[in-house]
Design a protein around this motif. Sequence first.
Motif, PDB file in Angstrom:
ATOM      1  N   LYS A   1      -3.978  26.495  65.988  1.00  0.00           N
ATOM      2  CA  LYS A   1      -4.355  26.054  64.680  1.00  0.00           C
ATOM      3  C   LYS A   1      -2.930  25.950  63.940  1.00  0.00           C
ATOM      4  O   LYS A   1      -2.930  25.536  62.869  1.00  0.00           O
ATOM      5  CB  LYS A   1      -5.355  26.997  63.891  1.00  0.00           C
ATOM      6  CG  LYS A   1      -6.570  26.861  64.404  1.00  0.00           C
ATOM      7  CD  LYS A   1      -7.667  27.993  63.683  1.00  0.00           C
ATOM      8  CE  LYS A   1      -8.891  28.028  64.458  1.00  0.00           C
ATOM      9  NZ  LYS A   1      -9.750  28.948  63.833  1.00  0.00           N
ATOM     10  N   GLY A   2      -1.771  26.390  64.498  1.00  0.00           N
ATOM     11  CA  GLY A   2      -0.646  25.963  63.696  1.00  0.00           C
ATOM     12  C   GLY A   2      -0.091  27.280  62.822  1.00  0.00           C
ATOM     13  O   GLY A   2       0.589  27.062  61.921  1.00  0.00           O
ATOM     14  N   GLY A   3      -0.783  28.475  63.139  1.00  0.00           N
ATOM     15  CA  GLY A   3      -0.152  29.564  62.206  1.00  0.00           C
ATOM     16  C   GLY A   3       1.030  29.668  62.144  1.00  0.00           C
ATOM     17  O   GLY A   3       1.917  29.558  63.055  1.00  0.00           O
ATOM     18  N   ASP A   4       1.600  30.425  60.960  1.00  0.00           N
ATOM     19  CA  ASP A   4       2.909  30.692  60.944  1.00  0.00           C
ATOM     20  C   ASP A   4       3.213  32.058  61.550  1.00  0.00           C
ATOM     21  O   ASP A   4       2.295  32.672  62.250  1.00  0.00           O
ATOM     22  CB  ASP A   4       3.164  30.852  59.274  1.00  0.00           C
ATOM     23  CG  ASP A   4       2.611  31.926  58.480  1.00  0.00           C
ATOM     24  OD1 ASP A   4       2.034  32.893  59.197  1.00  0.00           O
ATOM     25  OD2 ASP A   4       2.385  31.967  57.211  1.00  0.00           O
ATOM     26  N   TYR A   5       4.687  32.141  61.373  1.00  0.00           N
ATOM     27  CA  TYR A   5       5.038  33.257  62.287  1.00  0.00           C
ATOM     28  C   TYR A   5       4.322  34.642  62.138  1.00  0.00           C
ATOM     29  O   TYR A   5       4.033  35.259  63.042  1.00  0.00           O
ATOM     30  CB  TYR A   5       6.553  33.471  62.045  1.00  0.00           C
ATOM     31  CG  TYR A   5       7.305  34.397  62.998  1.00  0.00           C
ATOM     32  CD1 TYR A   5       7.715  34.158  64.310  1.00  0.00           C
ATOM     33  CD2 TYR A   5       7.407  35.711  62.617  1.00  0.00           C
ATOM     34  CE1 TYR A   5       8.216  35.028  65.341  1.00  0.00           C
ATOM     35  CE2 TYR A   5       7.957  36.914  63.579  1.00  0.00           C
ATOM     36  CZ  TYR A   5       8.468  36.303  64.911  1.00  0.00           C
ATOM     37  OH  TYR A   5       9.124  37.125  65.606  1.00  0.00           O
TER      38      TYR A   5
END
Length: 530
Positions: free
Chosen positions: A117-121
């Motif tokens: 889902k493109g989660g951040d770091y």
Amino acid sequence: MSNDLVKMRRALLSVSDKTGLIDLAKALNDKGVELLSTGGTAAAIRDAGLPVKDVSEITSFPEMMDGRVKTLHPMVHGGLLALRDNKDHVAAMDEHGIGAIDLLVVNLYPFEETVAKGGDYEDCIENIDIGGPAMIRAASKNHGFVTTVVDVEDYARLLEQLDTNDGATTLAFRQELAQIAYARTAAYDAAVSTWMADAIGNTAPRRRAIAGTFVQEMRYGENPHQSASFYSDGSTRAGVSTATQHQGKELSYNNINDTDAAFELVAEFNPKDGPAVAIIKHANPCGVSRGKTLVEAYENAYNCDRTSAFGGIVALNTTLDAETATKIVEIFTEVVIAPDVTDEAKAIFAAKKNLRLLTTGGLPDVKSGGQTWRQVSGGYLIQDRDNGAIDLADLKVVTKRAPSDQEMQDMLFAWKVAKHVKSNAIIYVKDGATVGVGAGQMSRVDSTRIAARKSEDMAEAMGLDAPLTQGSVVASDAFFPFSDGLLTAAAAGATAIIQPGGSMRDDEVIKAADDAGLAMVFTGMRHFRH
């Protein structure tokens, strides 16, 4: 090692995916199994009106650090790891009040989904499960006494075991689930390590891990004496692994390999620019074309090499319609794959029971990143996916004659096809359709001759006065090391050449092109495919 049958008396349930949780908890409770749980899982069971004990009650420690620490405790791991037939282990359990845990049901924090889902770091880091894998590994090691379930799909099998064996599981069942559990934690760790390498920009980490989820077992591999299976890597990229099969026999090893090759090729052609069709045989294209209509694209692709198209794979870049379906079923075809299909086309295919029809809902993004893996003796070769592309601005005209607009468009088309042909690759194209393909030869000039000869054969079969290579363009996946290949193409009627350039003899090849009145452009990019 334990007796074959182990009775379920106490279970620990801690799941991220709550699918089927309440039905499972109810069934276990009805069988007299005491339920332990954590956090949201315990709350869901309690809200369903079922008795459940929080793990914090048996550890005498509350969940802390935002849930990072809750099951990492001897009261939990002792209950999972203790050997029930070892008197020292039993004595330790009695001394410290550790109760045995006979069943562990765990599925892990949704790390893979968070990445997808493109989660951040930071979000990805927080979705790395620690306690879950620790418990899974402990319980699986002690499968002589503990049953470990990590997949929702195994809930029904577990309950069937308990029904059949009066509330117990067999050793064989526990062994099977332990193997599944270790594979799950291995796949989870592989996903984490792969993501982290990408996140920190490490293109060549010291260790690489790959993992897959079983899709199907094949009747055999490339040949009948080879066993084979198909595994998904969890990617959502449109393609064979995500496709819906509407009809036909189960896909074979070769079907999957060839269908993947066909669909990746046809995806090079944006449907906004018009319909396109690719026909593949043994992982190489035997015909590729664009057309004003889909049926025109199919007919032109078919006319490149009708003989090889028999028993081939057909890939389309847009919705399969009835008119095209009618043409396709005129010859034997193994697989057809497209983003979508009309009901009328489905009805036409229904009469061909063995023809496999797949739809994917979209095309793979040919510009996307990712990597390809190939096994060699003692190791793996890993490389970036070949997503290299060129447009008009990238081409360098190196001959006295510049290509015409039509030649330029055909060369760009041929270059896209060349990327998907086994090297040494030579592709003749005319009016947006391949008219000769030479693939996988040890000599580039041999590929040039074979492609031209195929075009001659097709001209004879179609009753044409001259091969379609007359007035065509040629793409070469790598530079011409000598002028002989170029002159062979010219003799077949080609008028323009697209190639990477970069040979020590480029000047000699350019002079030969000029002497023959050919136009030639360099791409500066090579497309070897082995």
